[in-house]
Design an enzyme around this catalytic site. Structure first.
Site, PDB file in Angstrom:
ATOM      1  N   SER A   1      13.756   5.070   5.080  1.00 22.37           N
ATOM      2  CA  SER A   1      12.933   4.476   6.135  1.00 22.37           C
ATOM      3  C   SER A   1      13.521   3.157   6.619  1.00 22.37           C
ATOM      4  O   SER A   1      13.110   2.626   7.643  1.00 22.37           O
ATOM      5  CB  SER A   1      11.525   4.210   5.597  1.00 22.37           C
ATOM      6  OG  SER A   1      11.575   3.132   4.676  1.00 22.37           O
ATOM      7  N   GLY A   2      14.451   2.609   5.836  1.00 20.03           N
ATOM      8  CA  GLY A   2      15.024   1.315   6.201  1.00 20.03           C
ATOM      9  C   GLY A   2      14.403   0.172   5.418  1.00 20.03           C
ATOM     10  O   GLY A   2      14.897  -0.943   5.437  1.00 20.03           O
ATOM     11  N   GLY A   3      13.314   0.446   4.705  1.00 21.16           N
ATOM     12  CA  GLY A   3      12.683  -0.574   3.867  1.00 21.16           C
ATOM     13  C   GLY A   3      13.460  -0.726   2.570  1.00 21.16           C
ATOM     14  O   GLY A   3      14.321   0.093   2.243  1.00 21.16           O
ATOM     15  N   VAL A   4      13.092  -1.785   1.813  1.00 20.55           N
ATOM     16  CA  VAL A   4      13.854  -2.058   0.595  1.00 20.55           C
ATOM     17  C   VAL A   4      13.684  -0.944  -0.448  1.00 20.55           C
ATOM     18  O   VAL A   4      14.624  -0.612  -1.178  1.00 20.55           O
ATOM     19  CB  VAL A   4      13.489  -3.454   0.006  1.00 20.55           C
ATOM     20  CG1 VAL A   4      12.037  -3.523  -0.412  1.00 20.55           C
ATOM     21  CG2 VAL A   4      14.387  -3.792  -1.173  1.00 20.55           C
ATOM     22  N   ASP A   5      12.503  -0.311  -0.476  1.00 21.98           N
ATOM     23  CA  ASP A   5      12.276   0.716  -1.508  1.00 21.98           C
ATOM     24  C   ASP A   5      13.202   1.911  -1.299  1.00 21.98           C
ATOM     25  O   ASP A   5      13.921   2.327  -2.212  1.00 21.98           O
ATOM     26  CB  ASP A   5      10.821   1.208  -1.489  1.00 21.98           C
ATOM     27  CG  ASP A   5       9.832   0.070  -1.589  1.00 21.98           C
ATOM     28  OD1 ASP A   5      10.228  -1.001  -2.084  1.00 21.98           O
ATOM     29  OD2 ASP A   5       8.678   0.239  -1.154  1.00 21.98           O
ATOM     30  N   SER A   6      13.179   2.461  -0.086  1.00 27.83           N
ATOM     31  CA  SER A   6      14.001   3.656   0.118  1.00 27.83           C
ATOM     32  C   SER A   6      15.486   3.298   0.130  1.00 27.83           C
ATOM     33  O   SER A   6      16.317   4.086  -0.316  1.00 27.83           O
ATOM     34  CB  SER A   6      13.584   4.412   1.377  1.00 27.83           C
ATOM     35  OG  SER A   6      13.801   3.639   2.520  1.00 27.83           O
ATOM     36  N   SER A   7      15.842   2.090   0.571  1.00 30.13           N
ATOM     37  CA  SER A   7      17.253   1.698   0.548  1.00 30.13           C
ATOM     38  C   SER A   7      17.748   1.617  -0.894  1.00 30.13           C
ATOM     39  O   SER A   7      18.847   2.065  -1.223  1.00 30.13           O
ATOM     40  CB  SER A   7      17.451   0.338   1.214  1.00 30.13           C
ATOM     41  OG  SER A   7      17.003   0.386   2.535  1.00 30.13           O
TER      42      SER A   7
ATOM     43  N   LYS B   1       7.159  -4.093  -6.045  1.00 32.87           N
ATOM     44  CA  LYS B   1       8.097  -4.483  -4.980  1.00 32.87           C
ATOM     45  C   LYS B   1       9.087  -5.559  -5.434  1.00 32.87           C
ATOM     46  O   LYS B   1      10.282  -5.455  -5.191  1.00 32.87           O
ATOM     47  CB  LYS B   1       7.270  -4.981  -3.797  1.00 32.87           C
ATOM     48  CG  LYS B   1       8.036  -5.300  -2.566  1.00 32.87           C
ATOM     49  CD  LYS B   1       8.519  -4.083  -1.827  1.00 32.87           C
ATOM     50  CE  LYS B   1       7.630  -3.685  -0.706  1.00 32.87           C
ATOM     51  NZ  LYS B   1       7.938  -2.370  -0.158  1.00 32.87           N
TER      52      LYS B   1
ATOM     53  N   GLY C   1     -12.982  -2.654 -14.439  1.00 29.36           N
ATOM     54  CA  GLY C   1     -13.282  -1.327 -13.907  1.00 29.36           C
ATOM     55  C   GLY C   1     -14.589  -1.353 -13.157  1.00 29.36           C
ATOM     56  O   GLY C   1     -15.384  -2.287 -13.316  1.00 29.36           O
TER      57      GLY C   1
ATOM     58  N   GLU D   1      -5.528 -12.095 -13.810  1.00 32.92           N
ATOM     59  CA  GLU D   1      -4.389 -11.454 -13.132  1.00 32.92           C
ATOM     60  C   GLU D   1      -4.348 -11.733 -11.638  1.00 32.92           C
ATOM     61  O   GLU D   1      -3.323 -11.505 -11.001  1.00 32.92           O
ATOM     62  CB  GLU D   1      -4.394  -9.936 -13.389  1.00 32.92           C
ATOM     63  CG  GLU D   1      -5.516  -9.132 -12.727  1.00 32.92           C
ATOM     64  CD  GLU D   1      -6.829  -9.142 -13.500  1.00 32.92           C
ATOM     65  OE1 GLU D   1      -7.051 -10.062 -14.301  1.00 32.92           O
ATOM     66  OE2 GLU D   1      -7.654  -8.231 -13.283  1.00 32.92           O
TER      67      GLU D   1
ATOM     68  N   CYS E   1     -12.840  -8.595 -17.889  1.00 31.46           N
ATOM     69  CA  CYS E   1     -13.971  -8.118 -17.095  1.00 31.46           C
ATOM     70  C   CYS E   1     -14.674  -6.934 -17.785  1.00 31.46           C
ATOM     71  O   CYS E   1     -15.294  -7.128 -18.808  1.00 31.46           O
ATOM     72  CB  CYS E   1     -13.510  -7.806 -15.666  1.00 31.46           C
ATOM     73  SG  CYS E   1     -14.901  -7.601 -14.562  1.00 31.46           S
ATOM     74  N   TYR E   2     -14.547  -5.714 -17.268  1.00 28.73           N
ATOM     75  CA  TYR E   2     -15.183  -4.575 -17.947  1.00 28.73           C
ATOM     76  C   TYR E   2     -14.698  -4.498 -19.394  1.00 28.73           C
ATOM     77  O   TYR E   2     -15.469  -4.236 -20.317  1.00 28.73           O
ATOM     78  CB  TYR E   2     -14.846  -3.277 -17.197  1.00 28.73           C
ATOM     79  CG  TYR E   2     -15.481  -2.045 -17.814  1.00 28.73           C
ATOM     80  CD1 TYR E   2     -16.782  -1.694 -17.512  1.00 28.73           C
ATOM     81  CD2 TYR E   2     -14.762  -1.241 -18.698  1.00 28.73           C
ATOM     82  CE1 TYR E   2     -17.367  -0.571 -18.075  1.00 28.73           C
ATOM     83  CE2 TYR E   2     -15.331  -0.116 -19.264  1.00 28.73           C
ATOM     84  CZ  TYR E   2     -16.633   0.219 -18.950  1.00 28.73           C
ATOM     85  OH  TYR E   2     -17.207   1.330 -19.514  1.00 28.73           O
TER      86      TYR E   2
ATOM     87  N   HIS F   1     -10.943 -12.735 -13.955  1.00 30.91           N
ATOM     88  CA  HIS F   1      -9.695 -11.977 -13.773  1.00 30.91           C
ATOM     89  C   HIS F   1      -8.488 -12.919 -13.793  1.00 30.91           C
ATOM     90  O   HIS F   1      -8.155 -13.513 -12.767  1.00 30.91           O
ATOM     91  CB  HIS F   1      -9.725 -11.232 -12.429  1.00 30.91           C
ATOM     92  CG  HIS F   1     -10.638 -10.050 -12.425  1.00 30.91           C
ATOM     93  ND1 HIS F   1     -10.224  -8.790 -12.793  1.00 30.91           N
ATOM     94  CD2 HIS F   1     -11.954  -9.948 -12.140  1.00 30.91           C
ATOM     95  CE1 HIS F   1     -11.242  -7.949 -12.720  1.00 30.91           C
ATOM     96  NE2 HIS F   1     -12.309  -8.630 -12.328  1.00 30.91           N
TER      97      HIS F   1
END
Ligand code: XMP
Length: 519
Positions: free
Chosen positions: A232-238, A375, A64, A180, A91-92, A178
């Site tokens: 939108s044509g992207g994978v998320d909205s599809s 994603k 953080g 991650e 970290c924090y 980190h």
């Protein structure tokens, strides 16, 4: 205390406001363990409730931006640390744990930022399987100087005498670096050791197995009403569109708003995509309206807000016409993070479909079935739904489109130049043999002019920048090390084919400190 044996083993990630908090959750899920992000003011009673509802096997404290000595710096209830659930502080989180357990933490004069070499002194617990020397990635102000008898120092770096520690009698560990971020070479090993050796988690989580639940949730939420889907044509909205169409069938209409900020031939290809997804599509030509509203606007956040507002207004109009009460969006976890969804993180940029939304939206509800997924998890869901591969692996394209790639005010002239340059970058790189390594590649219009020579005479024209990055999930990214000859070919094609451009540059900035898009 009883726990729900049927729900997947879960690790809670306590959010202290670090941008990488969600990357931690991502790494946990990558290992087949479900993770959920909880605020740092979680109470022991809330933790008990969560433990009763799901199999909470471990807790990770995120990094953080605060110093533990700052007024109002986030803390954690001590009873959570002594609850018997294994804890890993990062970290924090590492500094906070050390100080709560009696260690000496000091405020550093300068912040340490970047790569460091850790000397591992104890190869057990979360550091099991590590080498003597490990490349790690640091970003911190405070430093743990010493820890009490009950804790042991497990690793040191040149600047951190306690870069990692373990408690001798409790399953409590801390690492200053980190694990991650990809720059920490063996970061995943730390997660594996914590999840499977310390917390004894079982691999039970897989986003695609949750598909029936997502469909059921959409169906329950929308009931017998109608909904429109922002496609939108992207994978998320599809992916969200296919889930929604399985949930409510022909009561769903996909709406594509052409905002005039699309790449070459993009609007056309969306029509074909909707057909392949089997969803009915309404096409709204709103280019003139968007460009009118953006006229003369140079501030990136302002542009994003205007675009967010205009999108929603277009969707509202279509919903009214179609008699739809609900809007379905393909928002995913990172969209929410970077828009400042967490109380303690700062807003990096307002994603058009989250923080960019105006107040007073005229929908009964907004449904975001993928809002907790990353994603690559969305891609897994998409594959399990049978969405064609080329759509699953389509490059992300930001909702505000070319407006965030034209720096300064957006005009038709600049958009036309950028479209041509982008088509060249895309054509060359999409045929390269390293294209699968690239997360995104595109052209940027930095909005500056420069002197050049064309056909033996002085030319004063625009600059185009090429951006190509490698990334796993867009939270961090590295600029791609593209063959000079390929870059030269792109550069020559751009300056030859676009008379207004005299200079081409290549962006060699990682994220952080840059972001992938320029605005
Ligand atoms: P940045 O530029 O923040 O981008 O490193 C991370 C990823 O998100 C995409 N991006 C957006 N996507 N709406 C979107 O749907 C937005 O407003 C937006 N801004 C950035 C970007 O292309 C990259 O993949």
């Amino acid at each position: 205390m009883s726990s729900n044996r049927d729900s997947p083993d879960t690790v809670l990630v306590v959010d202290f406001g670090g941008q990488y908090c969600h990357l931690i959750a991502r790494r946990v899920r990558d290992n087949g363990v479900y993770s959920e992000i909880v605020p740092s003011d979680i109470t022991p009673a809330e933790l008990d409730r969560m433990r009763a509802e799901s199999n909470v096997k471990g807790i990770i404290l995120s990094g953080g931006p605060s110093s533990i000595y700052e007024n109002g710096a986030p803390r954690l209830d001590e009873r959570i640390i002594s609850s018997g659930v294994p804890v890993l502080g990062i970290c924090y989180g590492h500094q906070l744990l050390a100080s709560m357990l009696g260690g000496n933490v000091v405020q550093a004069k300068t912040k340490e930022y970047g790569s460091a070499l850790a000397t591992v002194k104890k190869r057990s617990g979360v550091l099991a399987g590590m080498s003597d020397k490990e490349d790690v990635w640091m970003s911190h102000g405070d430093t743990v100087l010493s820890v009490p008898e009950e804790m042991e120092v497990m690793a040191v770096t040149d600047n951190c005498p306690v870069a990692a520690f373990g408690h001798k009698s409790m399953p409590v560990f801390g690492v200053q670096w980190h694990p991650e971020v990809v720059h920490t070479r063996n970061g995943d090993l730390i997660f594996k050791s914590f999840l499977f050796d310390v917390c004894k988690c079982r691999r039970m989580w897989d986003a695609s197995r949750t598909v029936p639940k997502y469909i059921e949730e959409i169906r329950e939420f929308i009931c017998e009403s109608r909904a429109i889907m922002a496609l939108s044509g992207g994978v998320d909205s599809s992916t969200a569109a296919v889930l929604a169409s399985r949930a409510i069938g022909n009561r769903l209409t996909a709406v594509f708003v052409d905002n005039g900020l699309m790449r070459e031939d993009e609007a056309q290809s969306i029509k074909g995509m909707a057909e392949r997804l089997g969803v009915s599509l309404v096409f709204v030509d709103a280019g003139a309206k968007f460009l009118g509203e953006l006229k003369g606007v140079t501030d990136p956040e302002q542009k994003r807000k205007i675009i967010g507002r205009e999108f929603i207004r277009s969707f509202e109009q279509e919903a009214k016409r179609l008699g739809a009460d609900y809007l379905i969006q393909g928002t995913i976890y990172p969209d929410r993070i970077e828009s400042g969804h967490s109380k303690k993180s700062s807003v990096i940029k307002t994603h058009h479909n989250v923080g960019g939304l105006p107040t007073g939206i005229k929908f009964k509800g907004i449904v975001e079935p993928l809002k907790d997924l990353y994603k690559d998890e969305v891609r897994k869901v998409a594959i399990s739904l049978g969405i064609p591969q080329d759509m699953v692996y389509r490059q992300p394209f930001p909702g505000p489109g070319l407006a965030v790639r034209v720096i300064g005010d957006v005009t038709e002239e600049k958009l036309a130049i950028l479209r041509k340059a982008d088509a060249i970058v895309t054509a060359v790189l999409s045929r390269s043999d390293f294209k699968d390594r690239l997360w995104q590649y595109f052209a940027v219009f930095p909005g500056i002019r420069s002197t050049g020579v064309k056909g033996d005479s002085r030319a004063y024209g625009y600059v185009i920048t090429i951006r190509a990055v490698e990334s796993r999930e867009a939270m961090t990214a590295s600029f791609a090390e593209i063959d000079w000859n390929v870059l030269r070919r792109i550069s020559t094609m751009i300056t030859n084919q676009i008379p207004e451009v005299v200079r081409v540059t290549y962006d060699i900035t990682d994220k952080p400190p840059g972001t992938i898009e320029w605005e």
